[in-house]
Design a protein around this motif. Structure first.
Motif, PDB file in Angstrom:
ATOM      1  N   UNK A  37     -19.819   7.777  12.592  1.00 48.86           N
ATOM      2  CA  UNK A  37     -19.979   8.229  11.331  1.00 48.86           C
ATOM      3  C   UNK A  37     -18.930   9.139  10.918  1.00 48.86           C
ATOM      4  N   UNK A  38     -18.339  10.031  11.606  1.00 49.20           N
ATOM      5  CA  UNK A  38     -17.060  10.778  11.435  1.00 49.20           C
ATOM      6  C   UNK A  38     -15.976   9.867  10.984  1.00 49.20           C
ATOM      7  N   UNK A  39     -15.677   8.731  11.672  1.00 50.62           N
ATOM      8  CA  UNK A  39     -14.454   8.009  11.244  1.00 50.62           C
ATOM      9  C   UNK A  39     -14.819   6.922  10.051  1.00 50.62           C
ATOM     10  N   UNK A  40     -15.951   6.718  10.044  1.00 53.79           N
ATOM     11  CA  UNK A  40     -16.269   5.489   9.019  1.00 53.79           C
ATOM     12  C   UNK A  40     -17.256   5.968   8.058  1.00 53.79           C
ATOM     13  N   UNK A  41     -18.690   5.303   8.530  1.00 52.31           N
ATOM     14  CA  UNK A  41     -19.742   5.836   7.554  1.00 52.31           C
ATOM     15  C   UNK A  41     -21.155   5.471   8.535  1.00 52.31           C
ATOM     16  N   UNK A  42     -22.125   5.967   8.176  1.00 55.87           N
ATOM     17  CA  UNK A  42     -23.498   6.057   8.727  1.00 55.87           C
ATOM     18  C   UNK A  42     -24.570   6.064   7.903  1.00 55.87           C
ATOM     19  N   UNK A  43     -25.733   5.615   8.234  1.00 57.26           N
ATOM     20  CA  UNK A  43     -26.832   5.584   7.591  1.00 57.26           C
ATOM     21  C   UNK A  43     -28.045   6.052   8.525  1.00 57.26           C
ATOM     22  N   UNK A  44     -28.733   7.139   7.965  1.00 49.93           N
ATOM     23  CA  UNK A  44     -29.830   7.715   8.600  1.00 49.93           C
ATOM     24  C   UNK A  44     -31.131   7.784   7.608  1.00 49.93           C
ATOM     25  N   UNK A  45     -32.318   7.451   8.082  1.00 51.04           N
ATOM     26  CA  UNK A  45     -33.532   7.601   7.276  1.00 51.04           C
ATOM     27  C   UNK A  45     -34.055   9.049   7.554  1.00 51.04           C
ATOM     28  N   UNK A  46     -34.184   9.820   6.281  1.00 53.19           N
ATOM     29  CA  UNK A  46     -34.645  11.241   6.503  1.00 53.19           C
ATOM     30  C   UNK A  46     -35.846  11.399   6.330  1.00 53.19           C
ATOM     31  N   UNK A  47     -36.735  12.212   6.871  1.00 52.87           N
ATOM     32  CA  UNK A  47     -38.042  12.352   6.709  1.00 52.87           C
ATOM     33  C   UNK A  47     -38.657  13.383   5.710  1.00 52.87           C
ATOM     34  N   UNK A  48     -38.392  13.650   4.688  1.00 49.82           N
ATOM     35  CA  UNK A  48     -38.380  14.635   3.808  1.00 49.82           C
ATOM     36  C   UNK A  48     -40.150  14.457   3.490  1.00 49.82           C
ATOM     37  N   UNK A  49     -40.621  15.788   3.065  1.00 49.43           N
ATOM     38  CA  UNK A  49     -41.767  15.750   2.239  1.00 49.43           C
ATOM     39  C   UNK A  49     -41.494  15.842   0.910  1.00 49.43           C
ATOM     40  N   UNK A  50     -42.082  15.222   0.024  1.00 47.54           N
ATOM     41  CA  UNK A  50     -41.866  15.075  -1.401  1.00 47.54           C
ATOM     42  C   UNK A  50     -43.036  15.354  -2.333  1.00 47.54           C
TER      43      UNK A  50
END
Length: 361
Positions: A37-50
């Motif tokens: 992630x620091x060097x290129x890019x990453x993806x994470x699913x975030x558990x927001x309340x909406x």
């Protein structure tokens, strides 16, 4: 639970609960993922309340409740706090103006209590608040190549430029909103929001189409954000005085239309906060809540600590008394006193600066 738990499991994910919601902890080898992630890019699913807020008075109602100005224009957002009468943080919120509705993103455990509280205080205003957590999936895209990643897969729109602004487009054949977020990992960052039913396709597009991205979980998120000097709700923000956090991006001090803001303004006008968030380097990772001493005097507590993959050493964030010295600090680790050195935040300088980097003026 996550919207696409089976997909994460296929990637080798292990899970944990955050704010009562099941999220990805890691996919194995989190230190290697962190560096990707620091060097290129990453993806994470975030558990927001909406929450979805509708009605003619929606903007004024939410604006009167929170610590920052709610935007009037479609496609704009803000970061804000909801404070109790003593000026302590009850919750954090991202509020986005989506035309005929506001979308309010909260920590997952705060969505239902906040909806109930707000709906019970509407009186004669034309406002309706409903919990819509299960209607949406949200994926964070972080890294120095995040803008390039978004540009490689987003159609019918360009990556938005302004902080907390968003645009609507398509990823594959799924409609999405892409938000330029506030760089909490110290890197370029976006949130991609879609309908829950499109979550699997959007995640696959973000990870595998265009510029490839590594999937990452909350363990990596915690190391990234600590390196970037970003306070998080569960560890630093909840229950704290806003002024002690240095979260000036969340406060509009000219607002005076709600109780908590008056408290914060008085603290600001009296001079320095009572305490401040600082970075510490140590020889071993202390537990959250570990005592910080200056000589024999207790001057604060560690809020969280990690073994930093970027620096290859333990790092900690702590809340300490405003007048605590910069030198001669110690931290209690496994019952023993260990030297701790103050370190200017952020610990790591990436492709962007976190909007939550504590600032004291």
């Amino acid at each position: 639970m996550t919207v696409i738990e089976g997909v994460h499991a296929d990637h080798g994910a292990t899970f944990r609960e955050v704010g009562g919601r099941r999220v990805v902890d890691n996919y194995g080898r989190p230190e290697r993922t962190h560096r990707a992630v620091r060097n290129v890019v990453g993806v994470c699913e975030f558990g927001y309340g909406v929450l979805v807020v509708t009605g003619e008075d929606r903007v004024d109602y939410v604006d009167n409740a929170v610590s920052n100005r709610v935007p009037q224009a479609d496609g704009e957002g803000t970061y804000a706090l909801l404070l109790d009468p003593q000026g302590r943080v009850e919750t954090e919120l991202y509020v986005y103006n989506a035309g005929e509705r506001l979308l309010v993103f909260t920590p997952p455990q705060r969505a239902e209590p906040l909806a109930e509280e707000w709906q019970g205080k509407t009186f004669i205003q034309d406002v309706d608040i409903r919990v819509a957590t299960d209607d949406f999936a949200t994926f964070g895209v972080h890294g120095p190549k995040a803008t390039e990643k978004i540009a490689s897969v987003l159609h019918q729109a360009a990556a938005p430029d302004g902080a907390l602004s968003f645009d609507r487009g398509e990823l594959g054949d799924a409609g999405v909103s892409v938000i330029r977020t506030d760089n909490l990992a110290g890197e370029e960052s976006y949130d991609v929001v879609c309908g829950a039913g499109d979550g699997q396709r959007v995640f696959d597009t973000l990870v595998n189409r265009g510029l490839n991205a590594v999937p990452f979980g909350y363990r990596t998120w915690e190391t990234l954000t600590l390196e970037a000097g970003s306070p998080l709700f569960d560890t630093e923000i909840e229950g704290a005085l806003a002024n002690d956090l240095g979260l000036r991006n969340a406060l509009d001090f000219e607002k005076g239309c709600y109780v908590g803001q008056e408290v914060v303004s008085r603290v600001e006008n009296q001079g320095y906060p009572r305490s401040r968030l600082v970075g510490l380097t140590v020889d071993a990772v202390p537990d959250p809540g570990a005592a910080v001493f200056a000589g024999d005097e207790h001057v604060g507590e560690v809020t969280r600590a990690v073994d930093s993959p970027t620096r290859g050493a333990p790092l900690a964030m702590a809340g300490v008394d405003w007048d605590a010295p910069d030198e001669g600090l110690t931290v209690q680790v496994d019952g023993a006193s260990m030297a701790a050195q103050r370190h200017e935040l952020p610990f790591v300088e990436g492709s962007a600066v976190s909007a939550r980097l504590p600032r004291y003026e």
